[in-house]
Enzyme design. Structure first.
Site, PDB file in Angstrom:
ATOM      1  N   GLU A 118      -5.315   1.439 -24.256  1.00  0.00           N
ATOM      2  CA  GLU A 118      -5.720   2.075 -23.000  1.00  0.00           C
ATOM      3  C   GLU A 118      -5.937   3.563 -23.266  1.00  0.00           C
ATOM      4  OE1 GLU A 118      -3.843   2.804 -18.667  1.00  0.00           O
ATOM      5  OE2 GLU A 118      -3.887   0.721 -19.342  1.00  0.00           O
ATOM      6  N   ASN A 169       0.115 -10.251 -16.188  1.00  0.00           N
ATOM      7  CA  ASN A 169       0.554 -10.449 -14.813  1.00  0.00           C
ATOM      8  C   ASN A 169      -0.025 -11.751 -14.247  1.00  0.00           C
ATOM      9  OD1 ASN A 169       0.742 -10.344 -11.949  1.00  0.00           O
ATOM     10  ND2 ASN A 169       0.897  -8.118 -12.018  1.00  0.00           N
ATOM     11  N   HIS A 199      -7.203  -4.081  -2.822  1.00  0.00           N
ATOM     12  CA  HIS A 199      -8.192  -3.405  -3.669  1.00  0.00           C
ATOM     13  C   HIS A 199      -8.667  -4.339  -4.765  1.00  0.00           C
ATOM     14  CE1 HIS A 199      -4.505  -2.807  -6.079  1.00  0.00           C
ATOM     15  NE2 HIS A 199      -3.982  -2.551  -4.893  1.00  0.00           N
ATOM     16  N   ARG A 200      -7.751  -5.104  -5.358  1.00  0.00           N
ATOM     17  CA  ARG A 200      -8.136  -6.044  -6.413  1.00  0.00           C
ATOM     18  C   ARG A 200      -8.995  -7.164  -5.832  1.00  0.00           C
ATOM     19  NH1 ARG A 200      -3.740  -6.522  -8.251  1.00  0.00           N
ATOM     20  NH2 ARG A 200      -3.957  -5.015  -9.918  1.00  0.00           N
ATOM     21  N   ASP A 212      -7.903  -2.252 -14.250  1.00  0.00           N
ATOM     22  CA  ASP A 212      -6.985  -1.121 -14.189  1.00  0.00           C
ATOM     23  C   ASP A 212      -6.953  -0.669 -12.741  1.00  0.00           C
ATOM     24  OD1 ASP A 212      -5.102   0.631 -15.160  1.00  0.00           O
ATOM     25  OD2 ASP A 212      -6.538   2.052 -15.969  1.00  0.00           O
ATOM     26  N   LYS A 254      -1.904 -11.571 -10.857  1.00  0.00           N
ATOM     27  CA  LYS A 254      -3.310 -11.157 -10.912  1.00  0.00           C
ATOM     28  C   LYS A 254      -4.210 -12.353 -11.223  1.00  0.00           C
ATOM     29  CE  LYS A 254      -2.664  -6.400 -12.575  1.00  0.00           C
ATOM     30  NZ  LYS A 254      -3.027  -5.473 -13.669  1.00  0.00           N
ATOM     31  N   THR A 295      -4.465 -10.005 -19.138  1.00  0.00           N
ATOM     32  CA  THR A 295      -3.363  -9.440 -18.366  1.00  0.00           C
ATOM     33  C   THR A 295      -2.092 -10.220 -18.660  1.00  0.00           C
ATOM     34  OG1 THR A 295      -2.545  -8.898 -16.137  1.00  0.00           O
ATOM     35  CG2 THR A 295      -3.869 -10.896 -16.349  1.00  0.00           C
ATOM     36  N   GLY A 299       5.586  -2.173  -7.344  1.00  0.00           N
ATOM     37  CA  GLY A 299       5.063  -0.819  -7.538  1.00  0.00           C
ATOM     38  C   GLY A 299       5.123   0.019  -6.271  1.00  0.00           C
ATOM     39  N   LYS A 350      -1.705  -9.807   1.775  1.00  0.00           N
ATOM     40  CA  LYS A 350      -2.033  -8.712   0.861  1.00  0.00           C
ATOM     41  C   LYS A 350      -3.263  -9.058   0.021  1.00  0.00           C
ATOM     42  CE  LYS A 350      -0.384  -6.111  -3.091  1.00  0.00           C
ATOM     43  NZ  LYS A 350       0.635  -5.972  -4.130  1.00  0.00           N
TER      44      LYS A 350
END
Length: 179
Positions: free
Chosen positions: A32, A8, A163-164, A63, A11, A6, A138, A158
């Site tokens: 991808e 990011n 979700h991550r 993803d 992350k 990644t 985002g 957060k």
């Protein structure tokens, strides 16, 4: 050592909170594939990343998509493209016209050790609302969970519910059993 593919850094910091292993960030732009299925995307990406990145260490790719109920899951894996072309305000306005404002963020992680690819999913249910908050990135300002948008939460709040984080927790549990 797990190579997290990644660009990011956020992350990677989040992954380090869940994984007992050392996580090393690797910038590699894997191909991808175009698919409505996050699992297919990360499975293909994890295999390619493992083959192409130097070393024999396992890789982890992820993803994420925003799945809007009223749009039968769209934009899903195409979320970044939709954000780049329409912007979150237009997405929110489109959802506002619908009766159903429910949505989910979903992340799928793909782990490849050179032999197989294992996938792990995490999701967070919420609803699409007018933009609020200054944090996140985002779609965070228009995604509300338990009365607050993700952009209204601190990074720690957060990351605790995201979700991550849920996908990383599932992966960490699986990894602990493998040892």
């Amino acid at each position: 050592m797990i190579q997290f593919v990644t660009s990011n850094e956020g992350k990677v910091r989040e992954a380090r909170e869940y994984l007992p292993e050392t996580v090393r960030q690797v910038n590699y732009d894997y191909t991808e594939i175009q698919s409505d299925d996050l699992e297919a995307i990360v499975t293909r990406g994890a295999r390619e990343a493992y083959r192409e990145i130097e070393g024999d260490e396992p890789v982890l790719v992820d993803d994420t998509g925003l799945f809007i109920d009223a749009f039968e899951g769209f934009p899903g894996p195409y979320s970044a493209y939709v954000d780049d072309t329409l912007g979150i305000e237009r997405v929110q306005k489109l959802v506002e016209r619908e009766e159903n404002h429910r949505a989910a963020f979903r992340t799928v992680l793909g782990y490849c050790d050179g032999k197989t690819v294992e996938t792990f999913e995490g999701s967070l249910r919420g609803r699409i609302v007018p933009p609020r908050g200054d944090g996140g990135f985002g779609y965070d300002p228009i995604f509300e969970h338990d009365g607050r948008t993700l952009a209204e939460l601190s990074t720690e709040e957060k990351n605790a519910i995201s979700h991550r984080a849920r996908a990383l927790a599932a992966f960490a549990d699986w990894l602990a059993v493998q040892k």
